[in-house]
Design a protein around this motif. Structure first.
Motif, PDB file in Angstrom:
ATOM      1  N   ILE A  71       0.841  -1.204   0.000  1.00 47.88           N
ATOM      2  CA  ILE A  71       0.000   0.000   0.000  1.00 47.88           C
ATOM      3  C   ILE A  71       0.874   1.251   0.000  1.00 47.88           C
ATOM      4  CG2 ILE A  71      -1.614   1.352   1.399  1.00 47.88           C
ATOM      5  CD1 ILE A  71      -2.912  -1.302   2.218  1.00 47.88           C
ATOM      6  N   LEU A  72       1.941   1.231   0.783  1.00 50.65           N
ATOM      7  CA  LEU A  72       2.869   2.372   0.799  1.00 50.65           C
ATOM      8  C   LEU A  72       3.501   2.569  -0.573  1.00 50.65           C
ATOM      9  CD1 LEU A  72       4.407   4.576   2.316  1.00 50.65           C
ATOM     10  CD2 LEU A  72       6.094   2.835   2.991  1.00 50.65           C
ATOM     11  N   LEU A  73       3.832   1.469  -1.237  1.00 50.20           N
ATOM     12  CA  LEU A  73       4.421   1.557  -2.576  1.00 50.20           C
ATOM     13  C   LEU A  73       3.435   2.190  -3.559  1.00 50.20           C
ATOM     14  CD1 LEU A  73       6.885   0.814  -4.327  1.00 50.20           C
ATOM     15  CD2 LEU A  73       5.769  -1.380  -4.795  1.00 50.20           C
ATOM     16  N   VAL A 122      -9.088  -1.481  -2.570  1.00 51.44           N
ATOM     17  CA  VAL A 122      -9.778  -0.275  -2.087  1.00 51.44           C
ATOM     18  C   VAL A 122      -8.798   0.884  -1.964  1.00 51.44           C
ATOM     19  CG1 VAL A 122     -11.009   0.761  -0.139  1.00 51.44           C
ATOM     20  CG2 VAL A 122     -11.612  -1.535  -0.910  1.00 51.44           C
ATOM     21  N   ALA A 123      -7.626   0.605  -1.382  1.00 51.27           N
ATOM     22  CA  ALA A 123      -6.603   1.651  -1.266  1.00 51.27           C
ATOM     23  C   ALA A 123      -6.168   2.128  -2.640  1.00 51.27           C
ATOM     24  CB  ALA A 123      -5.401   1.116  -0.478  1.00 51.27           C
ATOM     25  N   GLY A 124      -6.021   1.196  -3.582  1.00 51.27           N
ATOM     26  CA  GLY A 124      -5.627   1.575  -4.937  1.00 51.27           C
ATOM     27  C   GLY A 124      -6.644   2.478  -5.606  1.00 51.27           C
ATOM     28  N   ILE A 125      -7.922   2.188  -5.408  1.00 48.17           N
ATOM     29  CA  ILE A 125      -8.981   3.013  -5.994  1.00 48.17           C
ATOM     30  C   ILE A 125      -8.929   4.420  -5.416  1.00 48.17           C
ATOM     31  CG2 ILE A 125     -11.481   3.353  -6.068  1.00 48.17           C
ATOM     32  CD1 ILE A 125     -11.733   0.275  -6.231  1.00 48.17           C
ATOM     33  N   VAL A 126      -8.774   4.519  -4.100  1.00 54.04           N
ATOM     34  CA  VAL A 126      -8.754   5.835  -3.450  1.00 54.04           C
ATOM     35  C   VAL A 126      -7.507   6.618  -3.842  1.00 54.04           C
ATOM     36  CG1 VAL A 126      -8.704   7.039  -1.228  1.00 54.04           C
ATOM     37  CG2 VAL A 126     -10.165   5.038  -1.520  1.00 54.04           C
ATOM     38  N   PHE A 127      -6.348   5.964  -3.849  1.00 55.46           N
ATOM     39  CA  PHE A 127      -5.122   6.643  -4.285  1.00 55.46           C
ATOM     40  C   PHE A 127      -5.257   7.135  -5.720  1.00 55.46           C
ATOM     41  CE2 PHE A 127      -2.388   3.952  -1.197  1.00 55.46           C
ATOM     42  CZ  PHE A 127      -2.542   4.908  -0.208  1.00 55.46           C
ATOM     43  N   GLY A 128      -5.827   6.278  -6.583  1.00 51.12           N
ATOM     44  CA  GLY A 128      -5.990   6.657  -7.979  1.00 51.12           C
ATOM     45  C   GLY A 128      -6.889   7.873  -8.138  1.00 51.12           C
ATOM     46  N   GLY A 129      -7.983   7.918  -7.375  1.00 49.67           N
ATOM     47  CA  GLY A 129      -8.865   9.076  -7.432  1.00 49.67           C
ATOM     48  C   GLY A 129      -8.181  10.350  -6.970  1.00 49.67           C
ATOM     49  N   CYS A 130      -7.429  10.252  -5.876  1.00 51.02           N
ATOM     50  CA  CYS A 130      -6.718  11.432  -5.361  1.00 51.02           C
ATOM     51  C   CYS A 130      -5.609  11.868  -6.314  1.00 51.02           C
ATOM     52  CB  CYS A 130      -6.137  11.131  -3.982  1.00 51.02           C
ATOM     53  SG  CYS A 130      -7.387  11.030  -2.691  1.00 51.02           S
ATOM     54  N   LEU A 131      -4.966  10.906  -6.966  1.00 51.66           N
ATOM     55  CA  LEU A 131      -3.943  11.230  -7.962  1.00 51.66           C
ATOM     56  C   LEU A 131      -4.544  12.057  -9.095  1.00 51.66           C
ATOM     57  CD1 LEU A 131      -1.450  10.914  -9.842  1.00 51.66           C
ATOM     58  CD2 LEU A 131      -2.251   8.594 -10.328  1.00 51.66           C
ATOM     59  N   ILE A 132      -5.647  11.602  -9.644  1.00 53.74           N
ATOM     60  CA  ILE A 132      -6.283  12.315 -10.755  1.00 53.74           C
ATOM     61  C   ILE A 132      -6.770  13.689 -10.316  1.00 53.74           C
ATOM     62  CG2 ILE A 132      -8.259  12.278 -12.323  1.00 53.74           C
ATOM     63  CD1 ILE A 132      -7.973   9.210 -12.369  1.00 53.74           C
ATOM     64  N   ALA A 133      -7.415  13.748  -9.147  1.00 53.75           N
ATOM     65  CA  ALA A 133      -7.930  15.029  -8.656  1.00 53.75           C
ATOM     66  C   ALA A 133      -6.803  16.024  -8.409  1.00 53.75           C
ATOM     67  CB  ALA A 133      -8.724  14.802  -7.369  1.00 53.75           C
ATOM     68  N   THR A 134      -5.716  15.555  -7.820  1.00 53.86           N
ATOM     69  CA  THR A 134      -4.579  16.429  -7.545  1.00 53.86           C
ATOM     70  C   THR A 134      -3.939  16.927  -8.833  1.00 53.86           C
ATOM     71  OG1 THR A 134      -4.119  15.313  -5.449  1.00 53.86           O
ATOM     72  CG2 THR A 134      -2.310  16.565  -6.433  1.00 53.86           C
ATOM     73  N   SER A 135      -3.770  16.027  -9.787  1.00 53.52           N
ATOM     74  CA  SER A 135      -3.152  16.408 -11.060  1.00 53.52           C
ATOM     75  C   SER A 135      -4.005  17.430 -11.811  1.00 53.52           C
ATOM     76  CB  SER A 135      -2.931  15.169 -11.933  1.00 53.52           C
ATOM     77  OG  SER A 135      -2.037  14.266 -11.322  1.00 53.52           O
ATOM     78  N   LEU A 136      -5.305  17.158 -11.912  1.00 51.21           N
ATOM     79  CA  LEU A 136      -6.191  18.069 -12.631  1.00 51.21           C
ATOM     80  C   LEU A 136      -6.280  19.423 -11.939  1.00 51.21           C
ATOM     81  CD1 LEU A 136      -9.175  15.733 -13.644  1.00 51.21           C
ATOM     82  CD2 LEU A 136      -7.438  16.720 -15.146  1.00 51.21           C
ATOM     83  N   ALA A 137      -6.489  19.403 -10.629  1.00 54.36           N
ATOM     84  CA  ALA A 137      -6.610  20.659  -9.889  1.00 54.36           C
ATOM     85  C   ALA A 137      -5.314  21.455  -9.948  1.00 54.36           C
ATOM     86  CB  ALA A 137      -6.994  20.379  -8.433  1.00 54.36           C
ATOM     87  N   GLY A 138      -4.185  20.760  -9.803  1.00 55.87           N
ATOM     88  CA  GLY A 138      -2.900  21.449  -9.829  1.00 55.87           C
ATOM     89  C   GLY A 138      -2.603  22.092 -11.171  1.00 55.87           C
ATOM     90  N   ARG A 139      -2.855  21.375 -12.248  1.00 56.05           N
ATOM     91  CA  ARG A 139      -2.586  21.914 -13.579  1.00 56.05           C
ATOM     92  C   ARG A 139      -3.520  23.077 -13.903  1.00 56.05           C
ATOM     93  NH1 ARG A 139       0.799  18.721 -16.728  1.00 56.05           N
ATOM     94  NH2 ARG A 139      -0.022  19.630 -18.648  1.00 56.05           N
ATOM     95  N   ARG A 140      -4.778  22.944 -13.546  1.00 58.70           N
ATOM     96  CA  ARG A 140      -5.722  24.021 -13.829  1.00 58.70           C
ATOM     97  C   ARG A 140      -5.410  25.259 -12.998  1.00 58.70           C
ATOM     98  NH1 ARG A 140     -11.618  21.137 -14.923  1.00 58.70           N
ATOM     99  NH2 ARG A 140     -10.856  19.733 -16.554  1.00 58.70           N
ATOM    100  N   ALA A 141      -5.046  25.050 -11.747  1.00 58.64           N
ATOM    101  CA  ALA A 141      -4.693  26.185 -10.897  1.00 58.64           C
ATOM    102  C   ALA A 141      -3.440  26.888 -11.422  1.00 58.64           C
ATOM    103  CB  ALA A 141      -4.466  25.707  -9.459  1.00 58.64           C
ATOM    104  N   ALA A 142      -2.424  26.094 -11.790  1.00 60.89           N
ATOM    105  CA  ALA A 142      -1.179  26.677 -12.293  1.00 60.89           C
ATOM    106  C   ALA A 142      -1.410  27.419 -13.610  1.00 60.89           C
ATOM    107  CB  ALA A 142      -0.132  25.579 -12.474  1.00 60.89           C
ATOM    108  N   ASP A 143      -2.195  26.830 -14.489  1.00 62.92           N
ATOM    109  CA  ASP A 143      -2.511  27.486 -15.769  1.00 62.92           C
ATOM    110  C   ASP A 143      -3.237  28.807 -15.538  1.00 62.92           C
ATOM    111  OD1 ASP A 143      -1.340  25.548 -17.311  1.00 62.92           O
ATOM    112  OD2 ASP A 143      -3.196  24.468 -17.727  1.00 62.92           O
TER     113      ASP A 143
END
Length: 244
Positions: A71-73, A122-143
Motif C-alpha cells: 500500500i505504501l508503494l 480499495v486503497a488503490g482506488i482511493v489513491f488513484g482518485g486522489c492522484l487524478i484530482a490532484t493532477s487536474l486541480a494542480g494543472r488548472r490552478a497553475a494554468d
C-alpha cells in the motif's frame, strides 16, 4: 451463483488487443494529436505492469506482513505521478490528506477488512482518485495563475494578501477537477455500471451486495478527492505549484 468472467481469454484476445492499440495510435496520429506512439507505449507499459503487479499481489496476499508495504508503494507511485504533472513533490500532501482519513474510517469501522485481497484494491482506488484530482486541480490552478497573473497583481494592489489573491483566481478553475467524480456518482446505475459493481456480480455476489460495495467506493472517492482538491488549491495559493 456461478462465477463468470467479463473477458473471455480466447486465442483471439491478443489479436483484439493489438488491433485496438493500433487503432488508437493511428487515430491519435492522423488526428494530429501527436500522441500516436504515446498510446503504444502506454499500452505496452500496462501489459508489463499488470503482469508484474498480478504476480506481486498474489504473493502479498499470501504474506500478510507485506500488505502495508505494498500500500505504501502504491502511495509513492501516486505521488511520483502527480508530482510530474504539477511540478512539485508537494503533491504528496493532498494525496495523503485525501486518502488517509477515508481509508482510516473504512478500516476502523470494519467496513473494509484488513485482508490484503480487500484492502489493497480499495486503497488503490482511493489513491488513484486522489492522484487524478490532484493532477487536474494542480494543472488548472497553475494554468490559471499563469494566464491571469495580471489579475493576481491587481488584487494584491487592492490589499489582498498573495494567498488571497491567488485563491480568488485559481479556486474556481481548480474546483472543476471534482466534476468527473461528481458526474460518476450522479449517474451511477443510469449511465454506467462501474467496475466494483460489475466485478462483484461476476464474482457471484447478489445485486444488492454489489450495489452497497459500489456505493461505498463512490462515496469514499468523492470524499477523498474533495479533500485532495482543497489541499491542492491551498498549495497553489501558497505558491507551491510550478507549471511543468
Amino acid at each position: 451463483m456461478e462465477s463468470t468472467s467479463l473477458i473471455s481469454p480466447t486465442p483471439a484476445l491478443p489479436i483484439v488487443l493489438v488491433l485496438m492499440v493500433a487503432g488508437g495510435a493511428v487515430v491519435a496520429a492522423v488526428g494530429g494529436l501527436g500522441l500516436g506512439w504515446a498510446v503504444v507505449r502506454a499500452c505496452a507499459r500496462a501489459v508489463v505492469q499488470l503482469g508484474v503487479v498480478s504476480l506481486v499481489i498474489a504473493w502479498v496476499v499470501a504474506n500478510g506482513f507485506a500488505v502495508a508495504g505494498f500500500i505504501l508503494l502504491m502511495y509513492v507511485f501516486a505521488v511520483h505521478t502527480a508530482a510530474r504533472r504539477i511540478g512539485t513533490r508537494w503533491a504528496a500532501v493532498p494525496i495523503a490528506a485525501g486518502s488517509a482519513p477515508v481509508l482510516a474510517l473504512l478500516i476502523a469501522t470494519g467496513v473494509v477488512s484488513l485482508d490484503g485481497i480487500v484492502v489493497i484494491p480499495v486503497a488503490g482506488i482511493v489513491f488513484g482518485g486522489c492522484l487524478i484530482a490532484t493532477s487536474l486541480a494542480g494543472r488548472r490552478a497553475a494554468d490559471e495563475l499563469t494566464t491571469r497573473h495580471g489579475e493576481v497583481e491587481a488584487a494584491m494592489a487592492l490589499g489582498f494578501t498573495p494567498r488571497e489573491a491567488r485563491l480568488e483566481i485559481c479556486r474556481p478553475a481548480a474546483a472543476q477537477a471534482l466534476v468527473p467524480a461528481l458526474d460518476q456518482t450522479r449517474t451511477v446505475g443510469l449511465v454506467t455500471l462501474p467496475g466494483a459493481f460489475v466485478g462483484m456480480l461476476l464474482g457471484g455476489a447478489g445485486p444488492i451486495e454489489a450495489g452497497i460495495v459500489q456505493l461505498v467506493v463512490l462515496v469514499a472517492l468523492l470524499s477523498a478527492e474533495a479533500l485532495a482538491v482543497v489541499l491542492t488549491v491551498e498549495l497553489a495559493a501558497r505558491g507551491r505549484l510550478i507549471r511543468p
